[in-house]
Design a protein around this motif. Structure first.
Motif, PDB file in Angstrom:
ATOM      1  N   CYS A 121      32.208  98.524  48.547  1.00  0.00           N
ATOM      2  CA  CYS A 121      32.451  99.353  49.730  1.00  0.00           C
ATOM      3  C   CYS A 121      33.137  98.561  50.835  1.00  0.00           C
ATOM      4  O   CYS A 121      34.053  99.053  51.500  1.00  0.00           O
ATOM      5  CB  CYS A 121      31.137  99.942  50.230  1.00  0.00           C
ATOM      6  N   LEU A 122      32.700  97.321  51.043  1.00  0.00           N
ATOM      7  CA  LEU A 122      33.341  96.490  52.064  1.00  0.00           C
ATOM      8  C   LEU A 122      34.796  96.212  51.700  1.00  0.00           C
ATOM      9  O   LEU A 122      35.669  96.162  52.578  1.00  0.00           O
ATOM     10  CB  LEU A 122      32.584  95.171  52.226  1.00  0.00           C
ATOM     11  N   ALA A 123      35.079  96.036  50.409  1.00  0.00           N
ATOM     12  CA  ALA A 123      36.456  95.790  49.981  1.00  0.00           C
ATOM     13  C   ALA A 123      37.341  96.992  50.273  1.00  0.00           C
ATOM     14  O   ALA A 123      38.506  96.842  50.670  1.00  0.00           O
ATOM     15  CB  ALA A 123      36.487  95.450  48.496  1.00  0.00           C
ATOM     16  N   ALA A 124      36.810  98.201  50.074  1.00  0.00           N
ATOM     17  CA  ALA A 124      37.581  99.405  50.357  1.00  0.00           C
ATOM     18  C   ALA A 124      37.887  99.517  51.844  1.00  0.00           C
ATOM     19  O   ALA A 124      39.004  99.881  52.246  1.00  0.00           O
ATOM     20  CB  ALA A 124      36.815 100.643  49.879  1.00  0.00           C
ATOM     21  N   VAL A 125      36.908  99.206  52.681  1.00  0.00           N
ATOM     22  CA  VAL A 125      37.117  99.249  54.127  1.00  0.00           C
ATOM     23  C   VAL A 125      38.113  98.177  54.541  1.00  0.00           C
ATOM     24  O   VAL A 125      39.039  98.426  55.327  1.00  0.00           O
ATOM     25  CB  VAL A 125      35.778  99.064  54.872  1.00  0.00           C
ATOM     26  N   ALA A 126      37.946  96.959  54.027  1.00  0.00           N
ATOM     27  CA  ALA A 126      38.857  95.867  54.376  1.00  0.00           C
ATOM     28  C   ALA A 126      40.297  96.233  54.021  1.00  0.00           C
ATOM     29  O   ALA A 126      41.224  96.030  54.820  1.00  0.00           O
ATOM     30  CB  ALA A 126      38.436  94.584  53.671  1.00  0.00           C
ATOM     31  N   ALA A 127      40.500  96.785  52.824  1.00  0.00           N
ATOM     32  CA  ALA A 127      41.851  97.128  52.381  1.00  0.00           C
ATOM     33  C   ALA A 127      42.485  98.194  53.262  1.00  0.00           C
ATOM     34  O   ALA A 127      43.704  98.202  53.457  1.00  0.00           O
ATOM     35  CB  ALA A 127      41.818  97.596  50.933  1.00  0.00           C
ATOM     36  N   SER A 128      41.670  99.094  53.805  1.00  0.00           N
ATOM     37  CA  SER A 128      42.220 100.135  54.678  1.00  0.00           C
ATOM     38  C   SER A 128      42.774  99.547  55.975  1.00  0.00           C
ATOM     39  O   SER A 128      43.540 100.195  56.678  1.00  0.00           O
ATOM     40  CB  SER A 128      41.154 101.189  54.983  1.00  0.00           C
ATOM     41  N   HIS A 129      42.401  98.319  56.273  1.00  0.00           N
ATOM     42  CA  HIS A 129      42.957  97.588  57.421  1.00  0.00           C
ATOM     43  C   HIS A 129      43.904  96.484  56.957  1.00  0.00           C
ATOM     44  O   HIS A 129      44.264  95.595  57.721  1.00  0.00           O
ATOM     45  CB  HIS A 129      41.818  96.997  58.255  1.00  0.00           C
ATOM     46  N   GLY A 142      42.968  90.478  43.153  1.00  0.00           N
ATOM     47  CA  GLY A 142      41.557  90.146  43.025  1.00  0.00           C
ATOM     48  C   GLY A 142      41.274  89.114  41.950  1.00  0.00           C
ATOM     49  O   GLY A 142      41.980  89.031  40.942  1.00  0.00           O
ATOM     50  N   ARG A 143      40.268  88.328  42.188  1.00  0.00           N
ATOM     51  CA  ARG A 143      39.787  87.350  41.212  1.00  0.00           C
ATOM     52  C   ARG A 143      38.269  87.279  41.335  1.00  0.00           C
ATOM     53  O   ARG A 143      37.739  87.223  42.445  1.00  0.00           O
ATOM     54  CB  ARG A 143      40.387  85.964  41.464  1.00  0.00           C
ATOM     55  N   GLY A 146      41.229  95.723  47.581  1.00  0.00           N
ATOM     56  CA  GLY A 146      41.083  97.167  47.501  1.00  0.00           C
ATOM     57  C   GLY A 146      42.395  97.909  47.594  1.00  0.00           C
ATOM     58  O   GLY A 146      42.412  99.144  47.608  1.00  0.00           O
ATOM     59  N   GLY A 147      43.520  97.167  47.674  1.00  0.00           N
ATOM     60  CA  GLY A 147      44.830  97.811  47.734  1.00  0.00           C
ATOM     61  C   GLY A 147      45.613  97.451  48.979  1.00  0.00           C
ATOM     62  O   GLY A 147      45.988  98.333  49.757  1.00  0.00           O
ATOM     63  N   ASP A 186      35.232 110.785  53.776  1.00  0.00           N
ATOM     64  CA  ASP A 186      36.094 109.625  54.005  1.00  0.00           C
ATOM     65  C   ASP A 186      36.747 109.250  52.671  1.00  0.00           C
ATOM     66  O   ASP A 186      36.056 109.100  51.661  1.00  0.00           O
ATOM     67  CB  ASP A 186      35.247 108.450  54.521  1.00  0.00           C
ATOM     68  N   PRO A 187      38.058 109.116  52.612  1.00  0.00           N
ATOM     69  CA  PRO A 187      38.721 108.789  51.340  1.00  0.00           C
ATOM     70  C   PRO A 187      38.280 107.445  50.755  1.00  0.00           C
ATOM     71  O   PRO A 187      38.503 107.188  49.568  1.00  0.00           O
ATOM     72  CB  PRO A 187      40.212 108.772  51.703  1.00  0.00           C
ATOM     73  N   ARG A 188      37.626 106.607  51.552  1.00  0.00           N
ATOM     74  CA  ARG A 188      37.154 105.316  51.045  1.00  0.00           C
ATOM     75  C   ARG A 188      35.712 105.371  50.558  1.00  0.00           C
ATOM     76  O   ARG A 188      35.162 104.345  50.130  1.00  0.00           O
ATOM     77  CB  ARG A 188      37.255 104.267  52.157  1.00  0.00           C
ATOM     78  N   ALA A 189      35.101 106.531  50.622  1.00  0.00           N
ATOM     79  CA  ALA A 189      33.662 106.640  50.346  1.00  0.00           C
ATOM     80  C   ALA A 189      33.316 106.516  48.867  1.00  0.00           C
ATOM     81  O   ALA A 189      32.154 106.286  48.533  1.00  0.00           O
ATOM     82  CB  ALA A 189      33.116 107.958  50.887  1.00  0.00           C
ATOM     83  N   HIS A 190      34.289 106.646  47.967  1.00  0.00           N
ATOM     84  CA  HIS A 190      34.000 106.577  46.532  1.00  0.00           C
ATOM     85  C   HIS A 190      35.065 105.735  45.825  1.00  0.00           C
ATOM     86  O   HIS A 190      35.809 106.236  44.972  1.00  0.00           O
ATOM     87  CB  HIS A 190      33.931 107.985  45.927  1.00  0.00           C
TER      88      HIS A 190
END
Length: 320
Positions: free
Chosen positions: A138-146, A87-88, A107-108, A61-65
């Motif tokens: 990890c949650l931030a990466a998942v959130a950003a993907s949505h 982010g802050r 996360g982007g 998964d591209p969000r895994a790292h």
């Protein structure tokens, strides 16, 4: 008589040796300079990454790292960049004399499109707030993907027990004000896209406080991990739309039944009771998952959040 070839003079031999030495020295300097450019010893090493496979994401998964978010010790561009462009870290908010802190992790997200908000409530002790480099990253990466920002507030009941539920009502007032007066005002997020996630004591705060007394704050869905008991009664009545549309999920490990000396809270019983309570109150999109071979400390939180956000957005496809 054959003439013997002239041997080079001492002066000539000396001149040739000096030129050779100079060329060698110059080559050495050029190689050293190239090495310094390639690996600048005065530049910090590349940002470390977090392994999110432990939170349920697949290794490919591209969000895994994602880049690890480090806790800010002072306000610097580098610290803020590690939390993302929007982010802050360690921002303070006060409501009616009650003060606490929160993190915003980007996360982007793409601000040219609607941006959602994920509120993550930490468990007792606040480790998720104090250690943003693990699960929170990890949650931030998942959130950003949505296309969602992640916010991790710290309960005002800190220092001390650092729980949400022991001083539920004053903590809830602060949390509502943080969401409505601070986050909605200062972040480019849509108030109709607010998803909540809570772990352990944070799950209890969700089921007892947010859903039981402030369901209007939940405009996306809510997932309670490792807890989320029954409040006994709803202090604020849910609307027919909320009962029809809100996804209320409970996820817990089958081994999270209070028999572990390191986790005496019976999360299985709490989640079962909470799910049953809201289901009986007419919520139509409830879900209870008791995961085999999981306990209180190894839940696939990132994968669970990804599934919930994908379910909320029919155009999104779950990954991993």
């Amino acid at each position: 008589m054959l003439a013997m070839p002239k041997s080079p003079s001492r002066a000539g031999a000396k001149r040739v040796g000096w030129r050779t030495t100079a060329v060698v020295v110059l080559l050495v300097l050029l190689v050293a300079a190239a090495a310094l450019i390639a690996v600048d010893p005065f530049r910090s090493a590349a940002a470390p990454t977090t392994d999110c496979t432990r939170y349920g994401l697949a290794a490919d998964d591209p969000r895994a790292h994602p880049h690890t978010v480090t806790r800010a010790t002072q306000h610097t561009d580098e610290d803020q960049t590690q939390a993302g462009a929007l982010g802050r870290l360690d921002r303070s908010f006060t409501e009616r004399g009650v003060t606490s802190s929160y993190h915003v992790l980007d996360g982007g997200v793409d601000t040219s499109r609607p941006v959602g908000l994920v509120m993550d409530l930490h468990g007792d002790g606040g480790a998720e707030f104090y250690e943003p480099g693990g699960r929170t990253t990890c949650l931030a990466a998942v959130a950003a993907s949505h296309n969602d920002l992640l916010v991790v507030p710290l309960t005002p009941d800190c220092p001390g027990s650092c729980t949400w539920w022991k001083k539920l009502r004053p903590n809830l007032r602060w949390l509502r004000a943080l969401t409505e007066k601070e986050l909605f005002k200062n972040l480019p997020v849509q108030s109709n896209r607010v998803t909540w996630m809570g772990y352990s004591g944070g799950a209890e705060m969700l089921s007892y406080g947010i859903l039981g007394e402030a369901p209007d704050l939940v405009t996306g869905g809510a997932v309670m991990v490792g807890g989320g008991g029954s409040p006994g009664a709803l202090q604020e009545s849910a609307t027919p739309r909320q009962k029809r549309d809100l996804r209320l999920w409970w996820f817990t490990g089958a081994q999270d039944d209070g028999t572990d000396p390191d986790a005496s809270f019976d999360a299985v019983s709490a989640a079962t009771a909470g799910h049953r309570f809201y289901e009986k109150r007419g919520f139509q999109r409830t879900r209870l998952e008791v995961l085999p071979d999981h306990d209180h400390f190894d839940m696939p939180d990132a994968a669970v959040l990804d599934e919930l956000l994908s379910a909320e957005d029919p155009s999104a496809t779950a990954r991993g």
